[in-house]
Design an enzyme around this catalytic site. Structure first.
Site, PDB file in Angstrom:
ATOM      1  N   CYS A   2     -29.570  -4.594  -7.056  1.00  0.00           N
ATOM      2  CA  CYS A   2     -28.944  -4.832  -5.752  1.00  0.00           C
ATOM      3  C   CYS A   2     -29.145  -3.601  -4.870  1.00  0.00           C
ATOM      4  CB  CYS A   2     -27.464  -5.124  -5.835  1.00  0.00           C
ATOM      5  SG  CYS A   2     -27.037  -6.539  -6.821  1.00  0.00           S
ATOM      6  N   ARG A  27     -35.053  -3.536  -5.400  1.00  0.00           N
ATOM      7  CA  ARG A  27     -33.865  -3.439  -6.263  1.00  0.00           C
ATOM      8  C   ARG A  27     -33.271  -4.804  -6.608  1.00  0.00           C
ATOM      9  NH1 ARG A  27     -31.806   1.720  -6.423  1.00  0.00           N
ATOM     10  NH2 ARG A  27     -29.897   0.874  -7.265  1.00  0.00           N
ATOM     11  N   TRP A  77     -29.404  -8.977  -6.764  1.00  0.00           N
ATOM     12  CA  TRP A  77     -29.955  -9.367  -8.057  1.00  0.00           C
ATOM     13  C   TRP A  77     -28.784 -10.002  -8.788  1.00  0.00           C
ATOM     14  CZ3 TRP A  77     -28.995  -8.372 -13.241  1.00  0.00           C
ATOM     15  CH2 TRP A  77     -30.012  -8.723 -14.132  1.00  0.00           C
ATOM     16  N   ASN A 103     -22.483  -3.405  -5.522  1.00  0.00           N
ATOM     17  CA  ASN A 103     -23.550  -3.341  -6.512  1.00  0.00           C
ATOM     18  C   ASN A 103     -22.897  -2.956  -7.830  1.00  0.00           C
ATOM     19  OD1 ASN A 103     -25.819  -2.865  -8.000  1.00  0.00           O
ATOM     20  ND2 ASN A 103     -26.470  -1.043  -6.857  1.00  0.00           N
ATOM     21  N   GLY A 104     -23.169  -3.721  -8.893  1.00  0.00           N
ATOM     22  CA  GLY A 104     -22.559  -3.418 -10.189  1.00  0.00           C
ATOM     23  C   GLY A 104     -21.874  -4.661 -10.734  1.00  0.00           C
ATOM     24  N   GLU A 483     -46.433  -1.616 -24.623  1.00  0.00           N
ATOM     25  CA  GLU A 483     -46.353  -1.417 -23.181  1.00  0.00           C
ATOM     26  C   GLU A 483     -47.317  -2.361 -22.447  1.00  0.00           C
ATOM     27  OE1 GLU A 483     -44.451  -0.282 -21.142  1.00  0.00           O
ATOM     28  OE2 GLU A 483     -45.587   0.115 -19.324  1.00  0.00           O
ATOM     29  N   LYS A 487     -46.108  -5.076 -19.670  1.00  0.00           N
ATOM     30  CA  LYS A 487     -46.655  -5.103 -18.311  1.00  0.00           C
ATOM     31  C   LYS A 487     -47.130  -6.512 -17.970  1.00  0.00           C
ATOM     32  CE  LYS A 487     -45.565  -2.351 -16.900  1.00  0.00           C
ATOM     33  NZ  LYS A 487     -44.749  -1.220 -17.142  1.00  0.00           N
ATOM     34  N   GLU A 490     -44.218  -9.138 -17.671  1.00  0.00           N
ATOM     35  CA  GLU A 490     -43.388  -8.901 -16.479  1.00  0.00           C
ATOM     36  C   GLU A 490     -43.985  -9.482 -15.214  1.00  0.00           C
ATOM     37  OE1 GLU A 490     -41.264  -4.808 -15.937  1.00  0.00           O
ATOM     38  OE2 GLU A 490     -43.299  -4.455 -16.624  1.00  0.00           O
ATOM     39  N   HIS A 506     -48.599 -10.342 -41.146  1.00  0.00           N
ATOM     40  CA  HIS A 506     -47.255 -10.702 -41.618  1.00  0.00           C
ATOM     41  C   HIS A 506     -46.582 -11.730 -40.701  1.00  0.00           C
ATOM     42  CE1 HIS A 506     -47.484  -7.662 -44.679  1.00  0.00           C
ATOM     43  NE2 HIS A 506     -47.848  -6.771 -43.752  1.00  0.00           N
ATOM     44  N   LYS A 605     -35.716  -3.189 -10.084  1.00  0.00           N
ATOM     45  CA  LYS A 605     -36.266  -1.884 -10.428  1.00  0.00           C
ATOM     46  C   LYS A 605     -35.286  -1.013 -11.196  1.00  0.00           C
ATOM     47  CE  LYS A 605     -39.497   1.164 -10.287  1.00  0.00           C
ATOM     48  NZ  LYS A 605     -40.583   0.881 -11.246  1.00  0.00           N
TER      49      LYS A 605
END
Ligand code: F6R
Length: 610
Positions: A2, A27, A77, A103-104, A483, A487, A490, A506, A605
């Site tokens: 947010c 954000r 968000w 925000n929160g 990673e 990427k 996402e 396995h 973010k």
């Protein structure tokens, strides 16, 4: 998570708020809204929209605001309540005179809401945030500051808060616990914002509001208080990075621009930290004796930063001979981490505001560990709560998918490991010198890789139709595989798994058929032959293989379907190089599939909720 921007001053609020929201869109971007005070009537005027900020902009063009000089705004968000217009902020109280942005997460909102409902309050949204407006209303007796002060005492959880009221046309109130909020100090105008880019074209003078502090802003005055109302003397900092740093500068996406910044970020870091044959880390304050006394290191981080931490484990153990544990921050507290005064906890975070990492750090502190953070954002909560801060100075990262922040974290981990190695004398001076020489070459190797992006794009596009990807790596490049997978998933929404290549047999091998693509990190290493065996196992099951290999490797093309070459470097440094083609592959697949590269769905973010 947010974005908040608020304005009070002598200019028009709406252009400032709208411009600021666009800079904060990274954000959170599922809905947004602006609320201002009417310049003539004692009224608030609200415009809200679902979707991205461009929708809000269109709405405002159709239904313009009156000329107001005070307002608050928000890009959301969603946590509580679907991402729609009703749940978008700002939220008003029952009387329609008090307006908040938040925000929160308010953890006790259900209890508060129940109680407020009993007292006759009716709610419009499903959000936790709306209770704040009603709570302030319930305490309001002509003094907005006093009402906000009382209300926040009732809140459990994390918040950055902006409040205005049509009863007080020149007053903006801010408060924070656990979610970032800065105050911008202008001339005859003042601002609040979740992050500096929102106000950078208006002012560079900022106050980082501390946890447990609140502030009153008018156009000509800023006062900071603790939650008991005691005046606190604020420290004014100056933001030094340029506006260009938060613009795309001709690139199609921030992610592409940020990938291109990697040579420079690393070059600057190495130039400032390597002095002759010594590593000098600004912010590092452990004595040689303290380093010798380190019994163990625990790294805590989330997402991409966690992968940097995993690479860090390999490097520190190999170079300094110190045992390293790596924990996902959100899980750290749920086991019983054994720490002591001789333990070091390294917290890695681009934003320095990740709630899970902050919670892990607080837990570690309680257990007596010393906290060293590797952080990008100056003055962030993590930086403030750490005993030592190693800033990566990668500059603002706007693309939601982390690229330059990741390689900068790796760069700092290499430098830190070398520093520890020098004191512990775990490896020889000549080995250290070789590593430093090779490390200094990496920025120019990045430039070399970036020059091959057209052929990487071709490979990415050829494989963009696959519905599932596997990424495999061994040893120090196992985290690289993780990673790479993160990427890709996402920004392209393709299911992608990162695995230690040895684990393939396995379980994940069951996935392999002609419809799967597997990215194998097969750079020069002691486990190269084993990676070739993995590739053969995949190919014999008709899977397609994109191999990341070292320049000059003539053997690999016999086995892999496609090969992306990275220049030769020290074996321990290969994660730094292999990261870049994986970022590029994810980028080009995302673009080809028509996804939103910089603002992928559901992500934000800075993850300021646990
Ligand atoms: C992935 C990504 C996230 C972050 C994670 C931690 O591209 O950006 O996985 O790495 O949310 O964020 P910071 O580093 O700000 O703590």
């Amino acid at each position: 998570m947010c974005g908040i921007i608020g304005y009070v001053g002598e200019n028009q609020a709406v252009p400032v708020l709208l411009g600021g929201l666009k800079k904060l869109e990274y954000r959170g971007y599922d809905s947004s809204g602006i609320g201002v005070l009417h310049p003539e009537k004692a009224q608030i005027v609200l415009r809200k929209s679902d979707g991205k900020i461009k929708n809000l902009e269109k709405l405002i063009a159709k239904q313009p605001f009156p000329k107001s000089t005070i307002g608050i705004s928000h890009t959301r968000w969603a946590t509580h309540g679907a991402p729609n217009k009703v749940n978008a902020h700002p939220h008003a109280d029952g009387s329609g005179h008090i307006l908040i942005v938040h925000n929160g997460i308010i953890e006790n909102y259900e209890l508060l809401k129940k109680d407020l409902k009993k007292r006759g309050h009716t709610f419009k949204s499903d959000t936790d945030s709306e209770v704040i407006a009603h709570l302030i209303e319930s305490y309001y007796k002509g003094d907005l500051f006093a009402a906000v002060k009382k209300a926040i005492k009732k809140l459990n959880g994390a918040y950055a808060l902006g409040v205005i009221s049509s009863y007080h046309p020149d007053l903006l109130i801010a408060a924070r616990i656990g979610s970032p909020l800065i105050i911008g100090c202008g001339k005859n105008e003042n601002f609040i914002a979740s992050d500096a880019p929102a106000i950078l074209d208006c002012t560079r003078r900022v106050i980082y509001l501390k946890d447990g502090h609140m502030a009153t802003l008018s156009k000509s005055q800023i006062k900071v208080f603790d939650f008991n109302g005691k005046v606190v003397k604020p420290k004014i900092d100056r933001i030094t990075y340029s506006l260009d740093a938060v613009a795309k500068q001709g690139f199609d996406h921030f992610m592409m621009k940020e990938m291109h910044e990697q040579p420079d970020v690393l070059k600057k870091m190495l130039a400032s930290c390597i002095k002759g044959k010594q590593v000098v880390l600004d912010g590092w304050n452990l004595s040689e004796q303290q380093i010798k006394n380190i019994s163990n290191i625990t790294i805590v981080a989330c997402g991409t930063a966690y992968h940097a931490g995993m690479v860090g484990r390999y490097i520190i153990e190999a170079l300094a001979g110190i045992s390293v544990n790596v924990d996902v921050s959100s899980e750290f507290r749920y086991r019983n981490p054994i720490l002591s005064k001789k333990s070091i906890v390294i917290a890695i975070s681009q934003s320095g505001e990740t709630a899970d990492t902050l919670a892990a750090v607080r837990e570690a502190k309680q257990k007596g560990a010393k906290i060293v953070s590797i952080c990008n954002v100056l003055g962030s909560s993590l930086a403030r709560e750490s005993d030592a801060v190693l800033y990566t100075h990668a500059g603002p990262e706007i693309g939601v998918a982390s690229t330059k922040a990741y390689t900068a974290q790796l760069g700092m981990l290499y430098l830190l490991a070398i520093k520890l190695a020098m004191v512990k004398k775990y490896i020889s001076t000549s080995e250290i010198n070789t590593l430093i020489t090779q490390l200094k070459k990496v920025p120019s190797l990045y430039t070399k890789i970036l020059k091959t992006k057209t052929s990487i794009a071709k490979i990415a596009r050829t494989n963009s139709h696959f519905g599932c990807f596997l990424f495999l790596g061994r040893n120090i490049n196992y985290p690289t595989a993780m990673e790479g997978a993160l990427k890709l998933k996402e920004i392209s929404y393709i299911p992608a798994e990162g695995y230690a290549a040895g684990e393939m047999k396995h379980g994940p091998i069951a996935l392999i058929d002609e419809y799967r693509a597997v990215v194998c990190i097969a750079t020069e290493s002691d486990t190269y032959e084993k990676m070739i065996s993995n590739i053969q196992e995949i190919r014999s099951r008709k899977g397609k293989v994109i191999a990341i290999a070292t320049e000059g490797d003539k053997n690999i093309s016999k086995h892999a379907t496609h090969v992306v070459y990275v220049p030769k470097t020290h074996k321990l440094l290969t994660p730094l190089l292999a990261a870049l083609p994986l970022q590029l592959i994810a980028y080009y697949i995302s673009v080809k599939r028509g996804c939103d590269v910089d603002q992928p769905r559901n992500l934000a973010k800075s993850v300021t909720v646990e």
